[in-house]
Design a protein around this motif. Structure first.
Motif, mmCIF file in Angstrom:
data_model
loop_
_atom_site.group_PDB
_atom_site.id
_atom_site.type_symbol
_atom_site.label_atom_id
_atom_site.label_comp_id
_atom_site.label_asym_id
_atom_site.label_seq_id
_atom_site.Cartn_x
_atom_site.Cartn_y
_atom_site.Cartn_z
ATOM 1 N N ALA A 491 -47.566 2.719 -106.139
ATOM 2 C CA ALA A 491 -48.509 1.832 -105.458
ATOM 3 C C ALA A 491 -49.452 1.130 -106.429
ATOM 4 O O ALA A 491 -50.116 0.175 -106.055
ATOM 5 C CB ALA A 491 -49.318 2.610 -104.431
ATOM 6 N N THR A 492 -49.530 1.612 -107.676
ATOM 7 C CA THR A 492 -50.479 0.985 -108.594
ATOM 8 C C THR A 492 -49.891 -0.227 -109.307
ATOM 9 O O THR A 492 -50.568 -0.873 -110.064
ATOM 10 C CB THR A 492 -50.980 1.984 -109.659
ATOM 11 N N SER A 494 -47.267 -3.834 -109.052
ATOM 12 C CA SER A 494 -46.782 -4.807 -108.072
ATOM 13 C C SER A 494 -45.306 -4.512 -107.765
ATOM 14 O O SER A 494 -44.634 -3.784 -108.504
ATOM 15 C CB SER A 494 -46.931 -6.220 -108.625
ATOM 16 N N GLY A 495 -44.827 -5.084 -106.668
ATOM 17 C CA GLY A 495 -43.436 -4.866 -106.286
ATOM 18 C C GLY A 495 -42.476 -5.286 -107.379
ATOM 19 O O GLY A 495 -41.480 -4.611 -107.635
ATOM 20 N N GLY A 496 -42.806 -6.398 -108.043
ATOM 21 C CA GLY A 496 -41.935 -6.900 -109.087
ATOM 22 C C GLY A 496 -41.864 -5.937 -110.252
ATOM 23 O O GLY A 496 -40.781 -5.617 -110.754
ATOM 24 N N GLN A 497 -43.060 -5.446 -110.642
ATOM 25 C CA GLN A 497 -43.084 -4.516 -111.778
ATOM 26 C C GLN A 497 -42.317 -3.251 -111.445
ATOM 27 O O GLN A 497 -41.632 -2.685 -112.285
ATOM 28 C CB GLN A 497 -44.535 -4.179 -112.128
ATOM 29 N N ARG A 498 -42.423 -2.820 -110.187
ATOM 30 C CA ARG A 498 -41.728 -1.614 -109.759
ATOM 31 C C ARG A 498 -40.209 -1.816 -109.904
ATOM 32 O O ARG A 498 -39.517 -0.979 -110.468
ATOM 33 C CB ARG A 498 -42.094 -1.324 -108.303
ATOM 34 N N ARG A 500 -38.648 -3.924 -111.755
ATOM 35 C CA ARG A 500 -38.275 -4.051 -113.165
ATOM 36 C C ARG A 500 -38.215 -2.690 -113.843
ATOM 37 O O ARG A 500 -37.360 -2.451 -114.693
ATOM 38 C CB ARG A 500 -39.284 -4.951 -113.897
ATOM 39 N N ASP A 521 -35.209 -6.582 -105.053
ATOM 40 C CA ASP A 521 -35.967 -6.376 -103.823
ATOM 41 C C ASP A 521 -37.451 -6.563 -104.134
ATOM 42 O O ASP A 521 -37.993 -5.924 -105.026
ATOM 43 C CB ASP A 521 -35.700 -4.948 -103.331
ATOM 44 N N GLY A 522 -38.090 -7.456 -103.415
ATOM 45 C CA GLY A 522 -39.521 -7.636 -103.576
ATOM 46 C C GLY A 522 -39.905 -8.584 -104.694
ATOM 47 O O GLY A 522 -41.078 -8.726 -104.999
ATOM 48 N N LEU A 523 -38.956 -9.219 -105.329
ATOM 49 C CA LEU A 523 -39.306 -10.199 -106.356
ATOM 50 C C LEU A 523 -39.308 -11.597 -105.744
ATOM 51 O O LEU A 523 -38.569 -11.878 -104.800
ATOM 52 C CB LEU A 523 -38.293 -10.156 -107.509
ATOM 53 N N ASP A 524 -40.160 -12.461 -106.301
ATOM 54 C CA ASP A 524 -40.175 -13.820 -105.774
ATOM 55 C C ASP A 524 -38.898 -14.533 -106.214
ATOM 56 O O ASP A 524 -38.262 -14.119 -107.192
ATOM 57 C CB ASP A 524 -41.419 -14.555 -106.262
ATOM 58 N N PRO A 525 -38.490 -15.573 -105.493
ATOM 59 C CA PRO A 525 -37.159 -16.162 -105.728
ATOM 60 C C PRO A 525 -36.897 -16.541 -107.177
ATOM 61 O O PRO A 525 -35.819 -16.241 -107.707
ATOM 62 C CB PRO A 525 -37.169 -17.412 -104.841
ATOM 63 N N GLU A 526 -37.893 -17.152 -107.845
ATOM 64 C CA GLU A 526 -37.616 -17.582 -109.230
ATOM 65 C C GLU A 526 -37.382 -16.381 -110.124
ATOM 66 O O GLU A 526 -36.429 -16.325 -110.897
ATOM 67 C CB GLU A 526 -38.779 -18.410 -109.810
ATOM 68 N N THR A 527 -38.307 -15.390 -109.994
ATOM 69 C CA THR A 527 -38.157 -14.208 -110.832
ATOM 70 C C THR A 527 -36.868 -13.500 -110.489
ATOM 71 O O THR A 527 -36.153 -13.022 -111.378
ATOM 72 C CB THR A 527 -39.338 -13.253 -110.625
ATOM 73 N N GLN B 432 -45.495 -6.870 -98.836
ATOM 74 C CA GLN B 432 -44.271 -6.805 -99.616
ATOM 75 C C GLN B 432 -43.492 -5.533 -99.296
ATOM 76 O O GLN B 432 -42.288 -5.560 -99.157
ATOM 77 C CB GLN B 432 -44.686 -6.773 -101.082
ATOM 78 N N ARG B 514 -43.757 -13.131 -98.157
ATOM 79 C CA ARG B 514 -42.391 -13.304 -98.592
ATOM 80 C C ARG B 514 -41.347 -12.435 -97.902
ATOM 81 O O ARG B 514 -40.500 -11.869 -98.565
ATOM 82 C CB ARG B 514 -42.305 -12.987 -100.078
#
Lengths: 577, 532
Positions: A491-492, A494-498, A500, A521-527, B432, B514
């Motif tokens: 939880a500490t 972001s979804g993207g970091q998780r 990755r 899952d949970g990453l924005d489209p570009e990333t 999210q 999103r």
């Protein structure tokens, strides 16, 4: 990932009682427990003997004999007074040491029972429930030994000795004392047990519910706040809390009643034995010195019964825990290894051949996968697209041998191929692994979370996978860098970091066949597109099954398939092959 | 025995029932001491008369029975009262903790280690039981019972009374000496126990991952090691704690020998009579009993203090500065300020003016001087790489995070001064990673509108394209969801969360974090285009 199968209810009948089974897990430690029980009984006996000897000494002295005739009694009184404390200390220390050893062993046993059940065989326990199960229930094993078994052993020793002594002095007094002790020692705890059996079970259930509500209130705080539902959640916790308090108050009536009844019986025994002793003395059948010893025996023999009502209450609690533990230990693992597992080749590019695969989560339920055929050629990267619920995660679970398949086959190999069901599941996962659904971020450092996949990884390798997962910049921006402590469920960050981090871990594991369940899952489209491109780049030449719903960034894939309704529906060959 | 520690004083101050409990148990302890004296005197009389051959004392025997009956009644009353006080005290503390949780910033709350708090609320608070049922009444008894017994003894035989008076203070002296040592160690032991609880949950939650990488066997060893570390830490504490009980026990028992032997010798010389000697023998142990019990309860009190400290730490945690809590019930130290009613989002503009947000422990700000205006009816997409602050932006709009600098305004009113519940009621938000609660699917969808009918729930599920997979679940809408919605795919979870958002009256602002990217479209979700 998969709807979890229901707990299998153990067949009742020849199956021993759950409490007995729990005891069997703990009894291998008897070598450490027996001395504790002996010391405990010795300490209680010393206390009773001290009072009886002192009473004899005083009464004998009242007859004014020469000093020599009481000198042995004087020495005995002093020795018993000293011995009592030493035996008590020994008993408590030995008891705790033995019990904690037994519990440590049992904790490991429970963990081992959970291992083959994760993730598909574990019933849908909440985490709060699991927590109470493992910490609370296992600690109940400690109570079973320390608060039930050892005090009961001591009480029996004292009651038997006191009754025998009384019977030697005056048979009818011995019989009376023995009868009342049996009533107090057996009947009263049984009464408590019956009364609190229901309360114990209810209390456990409310406690488990409270734990779930607490975990939900903490973890779901943003969702609850967004709906203004935190008040409602709090209200539910209050209700559960009030129910728990009401159950505890109810229990208070019976536990205190039990100690009062024991006290009442002690009074009865005292009056009865005194009356018998006086009558015998008046009739000349009992010497005067024994006149005081008998009532004192009646008094002190009840002291060791004092812990029995609470032992019975404790036993009632333990039974509820033992039943739940027995359920857990009885749950059959969804996948069992064959007796002589075949070896999987690991030294050449491996492929996977899935034909007509059928997987059911529950026997008799609708198949999650039915007639799925899929070829994963060695060194190729296959992307599997599918709507939510289409069975993509089930396919990965079957590939990783977390769930069994009912029909069809999964063959893995290079020149020589092997049927997965003929191999040990742990061997399969050495060959096929990656990012699973519900992948967990541990409450540990970033480094520990990564090296989990390969304990011998060097710092350079860590940096390399972090860079490939585009995680390195973030890690290096943190004050503690690689040693940053991540919280339990990630939880500490972001979804993207998780995502990755999970990806970096899978890349570090470096298995011959890489499976990635929703790695973006949970990453924005570009990333997501960038990460997918990176993955496809990093996995060039490696057999990879990538399950995703993202449709962009897949141009580099060797093959793109679609899974729908448990079957492979469409096959799209991308421009590049 | 020992002065109350600040934590105990606060506990007694915050739970007034504990003060009443102490007064009442003092009175009951005195009554109990009186009955003990009566019983000892009656028994001694009966035996001395029998010894001397004075008839058959039926009446005295009957009185002895009555005294025993009254003692039993008194014991029952004391036990029931004490356990009821304990049950109520635990309930009060539980409710304060849950009340406090409600007013913690949601983002900070979600980052908290939930396992430890769950342990504290369920099992940890049970440390209060032995304290309230055992230690407190024993402590009040130590103040009055020995005094009463010694007073009576000095009336009938001052020499024995003197022996008791001289040996009694040895017990509290040793007790205080050893107790000081135990308090610290128990605090440490609790820390280890809590860590073990958290470790277990973490390991079990991560078992699928551990198995995926073949590390489950390694953790078996770690689990055993943690349990072994726990055993060693506990025994280190107990070796000292039980040493005190060894000293107490020995002093108390040996004092009985010290009293009984001289009395016997005086009887030999004919200096005293049998009745007096027997009363002394029966009463002397009773003078030490409360002190011995208090010594044994000392360990429990130390554990209770450690638990109470943890409770107060949670209750005292200051709110995130500027975090806008919900209005309504008062819990903990939280006092809601008067707030302006939220303006109608259909007409009010939303302004962010030079908003900066920093999270504690992070060097870089999550948002830096962000300005944004949103007019009613506008559809705005915020795009950016992960970690760019998109989630923080939504957290600011929802009042989860407060700007360290700058201003967020709805219409003309600062968000910080709004009735935040009224504002959030007009915002739909799909996070999210939505949290699914350990309830049925239907109840999860009803989160936003508890009163929604089954038909409305199904309609909401249809709107979020969740109806098809929900109906395939074992008990369809009545399926109870597992941990984090175990059994569902990530996309399915988000669809349920989306259905929860569409289950109530149409949202005016719909800040959707999103969901469409992680939910492949089987059918176009009808509400998603409302996204701001």
């Amino acid at each position: 990932m998969t709807p979890c199968s229901k707990v299998t209810t153990p067949a009742h009948g020849p199956e021993p009682h759950p409490t007995v089974r729990l005891l069997r897990h703990l009894l291998p430690y008897w070598r450490r427990l027996l001395p504790a029980a002996l010391a405990s009984a010795g300490s209680d006996l010393a206390a009773a003997a001290l009072m009886a000897t002192a009473a004899w000494l005083i009464t004998r002295a009242a007859e004014q004999p020469p000093l020599a005739s009481v000198s042995i009694a004087i020495v005995a009184v002093r020795a018993l007074a000293l011995g009592r404390g030493v035996l008590r200390y020994t008993d408590r220390l030995l008891g705790h040491d033995g019990v904690l050893r037994a519990v440590a062993g049992f904790r490991t046993r429970v963990y081992e029972a959970l291992v083959p059940l994760a993730p598909a065989g574990t019933p849908a326990f909440r985490s709060g429930d699991l927590l109470t199960r493992l910490v609370d229930d296992v600690d109940c094993a400690q109570d079973l030994l320390l608060r039930v078994l050892i005090p009961v052993a001591a009480a029996c020793a004292v009651a038997a000795t006191a009754t025998t002594t009384a019977a030697v002095l005056l048979p009818q007094a011995g019989v009376l004392l023995g009868l009342i002790l049996i009533v107090a020692g057996l009947f009263v705890p049984c009464l408590v047990l019956t009364l609190s059996r229901r309360a114990g079970r209810e209390e456990k259930a409310v406690r488990a519910e409270l734990a779930i509500l607490t975990v939900d209130a903490i973890q779901g705080a943003p969702d609850l706040a967004a709906y203004g539902a935190r008040g409602r959640a709090e209200e539910r916790s209050h209700q559960a809390s009030a129910r728990l308090a009401a159950l505890e108050r109810q229990r208070a009536l019976t536990t205190s009643l039990a100690s009062a009844v024991v006290l009442l019986l002690q009074g009865g025994a005292l009056v009865g034995v005194t009356w018998l002793a006086l009558r015998a003395h008046t009739g000349g059948a009992l010497p005067a010195v024994h006149l005081t010893v008998l009532p004192v025996l009646a008094l002190v023999s009840f002291d060791s019964l004092t812990p029995l009502p609470s032992a019975a209450r404790c036993l009632a609690e333990v039974r509820a825990s033992a039943r739940r533990l027995a359920d857990l230990l009885d749950t059959p693992p969804p996948v069992t290894d064959p007796p002589t597992p075949a070896l999987l080749p690991t030294d050449e590019p491996l492929g996977v051949d899935i034909t007509n695969l059928r997987v059911r989560h529950r026997p008799g339920g609708a198949p999650a996968l039915d007639g799925v055929s899929l070829r994963l050629p060695p060194g190729r990267r296959v992307v599997l697209l599918g709507a939510s619920g289409s069975g993509k995660s089930t396919l990965i679970a079957a590939l990783m041998r977390f769930v069994p398949y009912e029909a069809g086959s999964i063959r893995v190999g290079g020149r020589e191929t092997r049927e997965l069901s003929e191999c040990a599941a742990s061997d399969v996962r050495r060959v096929i692994t990656g990012v699973t659904q519900d992948a967990h971020v541990f409450h540990a450092t970033i480094r520990a979370n990564l090296v989990l996949a390969r304990p011998e990884a060097t710092d350079a390798e860590l940096c390399a996978v972090a860079r490939r997962a585009r995680l390195l910049d973030w890690i290096e921006s943190l004050p503690n860098r690689w040693d940053t402590l991540l919280s339990g469920d990630g939880a500490t960050m972001s979804g993207g970091q998780r995502q990755r981090l999970l990806l970096a871990r899978a890349l570090l594991a470096d298995p011959p066949i890489l499976v990635l369940d929703e790695p973006t899952d949970g990453l924005d489209p570009e990333t997501a597109a960038a990460v997918l491109a990176d993955i496809l780049d990093a996995t060039r030449g490696r057999t990879t099954l990538l399950v995703t719903h993202a449709r962009s960034g897949l141009t580099a894939a060797d093959q793109v398939l679609t899974l729908d309704g448990g079957r492979i529906r469409t096959v799209t060959q991308p421009a590049t092959t | 025995m020992r002065p109350l520690s600040p934590v105990e004083r606060r506990l007694i101050r915050e739970l007034p029932s504990l003060g009443r409990h102490m007064t009442l148990s003092t009175a009951l302890a005195l009554a109990g001491a009186a009955l003990v004296i009566v019983q000892a005197s009656l028994l001694a009389s009966v035996l001395a008369d029998g010894f001397a051959g004075h008839g058959f004392p039926t009446a005295t025997l009957a009185s002895l029975g009555v005294a025993a009956g009254l003692r039993a009644l008194l014991t029952w009353t004391r036990g029931v009262l004490a356990q009821c006080v304990a049950a109520d005290a635990k309930r009060a503390l539980r409710d304060r903790i849950t009340g406090r949780l409600r007013h913690t910033s949601p983002l900070r709350s979600a980052a908290r280690r939930h396992g430890e708090t769950a342990t504290l609320i369920t099992r940890g608070l049970d440390a209060l039981d032995p304290y309230i049922v055992g230690y407190l009444p024993t402590m009040t008894a130590t103040a009055v019972v020995p005094l009463a017994i010694v007073g009576w003894l000095s009336w009938i035989d001052w020499v024995s009374a003197l022996i008791v008076v001289v040996t009694l203070p040895l017990i509290p002296a040793f007790g205080a000496l050893v107790g000081r040592h135990t308090a610290q160690r128990t605090a440490r032991q609790w820390g280890l126990l809590a860590r073990l609880g958290g470790h277990f949950l973490d390991v079990v939650a991560g078992l699928p991952t551990l198995r995926a990488f073949g590390r489950e066997r390694h953790q078996t060893r770690v689990v055993g090691e943690m349990a072994d570390a726990h055993r060693r830490a506990t025994l280190r504490t107990l070796r000292v704690a039980f040493l005190s009980s060894l000293v107490l026990e020995t002093v108390a028992t040996f004092s009985v020998a010290l009293v009984a032997v001289p009395v016997g010798l005086r009887l030999l010389d004919g200096d005293t009579d049998l009745r007096t000697a027997l009363i002394i023998l029966f009463l002397a142990p009773e003078a030490y009993l409360p002190l011995r019990a208090a010594g044994a309860a000392f360990h429990d009190s130390a554990e209770c203090i450690a638990v109470a400290e943890r409770v107060f730490t949670i209750l005292d945690t200051p709110d995130t500065p500027g975090f806008v809590g919900g209005a309504g019930g008062v819990g903990g130290a939280f006092t809601p300020m008067a707030r302006a009613p939220a303006p109608d989002a259909r007409t009010a503009q939303l302004h962010l003016n030079q908003v900066t947000v920093r999270y504690p422990g992070r060097s870089a700000p999550a948002l830096l001087n962000v300005s944004l205006s949103i007019r009613p009816g506008e559809h705005i997409a915020v795009v950016g790489p992960s970690g760019a602050g998109k989630s923080t932006l939504l957290a600011v709009l929802l009042g989860f995070a407060a700007p360290g600098a700058g201003r967020v305004a709805v219409g003309a009113t600062d968000l910080a001064h709004l009735d935040i519940d009224g504002w959030r009621a007009q915002v739909a938000w799909v996070p999210q990673r939505p949290h699914l609660f350990a309830e049925t699917v239907a109840d999860n969808i009803r989160l936003g509108r508890p009163g929604a009918s089954d038909a409305e729930v199904r309609q909401a599920a249809r709107a979020a394209c969740a109806d098809r997979f929900i109906e395939e679940l074992p008990q369809a809408y009545a399926t109870v969801l597992g941990e984090h919605g175990a059994g569902l795919s990530a996309g399915q979870r988000q669809r349920i969360a989306l259905a929860a958002r569409s289950s109530w009256t149409p949202p005016y602002y719909s800040s959707t974090n999103r969901p469409p990217t992680s939910t492949p479209r089987a059918r176009p979700p009808s509400r998603v285009p409302r996204s701001a």
